[in-house]
Design a protein around this motif. Sequence first.
Motif: not given
Length: 393
Positions: A325-332, A337-341, A352-356, A361-368
């Motif tokens: 896995f590679i863990w990514c963090t989005l800019p502010g 949610a819009r990005f994932s959709t 999405p990070g918050n699912m993990l 409410t944690d890791c909302t700006d991240a994705f795996r």
Amino acid sequence: MYAFSNRVETLKPSAIRERMKFMSKPGAISFAQGNPSPETLPYEALKSISAYMFGSNPASFLQYGLTEGYTPLRLTLRERMQRRFSCGEDFDELIIVSGAQQGIELACKMFCNEGDAIVCENPSFIGSLNAFRSYNVQLLGVDVEPDGMNIEQLEETLKKHSNIKLLYTIPNFQNPTGVTMSLEKRKAVYELAKRYNVMILEDNPYGEVRFHGEDIPNIKSLDTEGIVIYVGSFSKVLSAGIRVGYVLAPLEVAQKMVVVKQSADVHTNLFAQVLAERFMNDYNFDGHIAELQKIYGRKCDLMLSCMEEGFGDRVSYNKPEGGLFIWCTLPGDIDPARFSTQCAAAGVTFIPGNMLAISPTDCTDAFRLNFSTPSDQQIVEGIGKISAVLKAL
């Protein structure tokens, strides 16, 4: 209509399992799964072993087996754990379980009463988090830094809570962050667990999948006090479908786990155990591991190269030395949610990070992102689609 038990009433489906249902769309690319690459599966070897097994003594694996596991496999794994990882003291015992997931679930069942607490890395493996939640335990998250758990935060958590029964960690190529815990922190985690009388549950499904850098001793190799339960698996090095895992733990713990397992499934699939043992002893297992390390290293480097070109400096991400896995963090300035959709609409999915995370409410700006399952072509195309969404946003 149905009155479910308190233990399962609030449980939700695995986010990853649910997302897999939506990948039937033609041309869709999934970076959401964590399956082994089809390139690493030794089809012909397993076919040959299976034919030999059925042609020699099929009754030996078509009957009931020992709950502790198939003895030759246990001995082979015990020897490898000592030789390869320097793990296993005289007070330890190794047993076979139905995938590492069962070992994790049984450990929680054995040590935790309702209302007890488990310390976990945040974010962490969703399968383990859901297993813990099913026993109505309190999950106490500790942030994951580039070299592993935040030790200061861990110590504060251990000081604050008197009912912590387990400390769960994935020190090698952590799922989902890909982070590897430093040796210094592994020693600190062990010393803190010893000081506060907490058992360590060390989950190591990716330890063999190191394609860059040098191995770091497992926490279990430091265990002179009998406080570490080590869980390993064949899922990432042989086959995820055979559901064979193993637990190396102090004898008293292993014996109790055997009793608890008897009420769950009697014993792990015996055919799959014999298959794994024959592959380890009749084929070049170390050579097989070396080959899959090359494959995963190549696939990871390919994805990182595509990300560097397509993401630029808009997205920050780690560069793992192993794992899947590679863990990514989005800019502010980008709405996660819009990005994932929009990525899903473009035909590419990820987790999405918050699912993990322990809390939604944690890791909302991240994705795996997963690089093991998709083909090389899908990696290139999928990262291209994500890059296009990033530019559009």
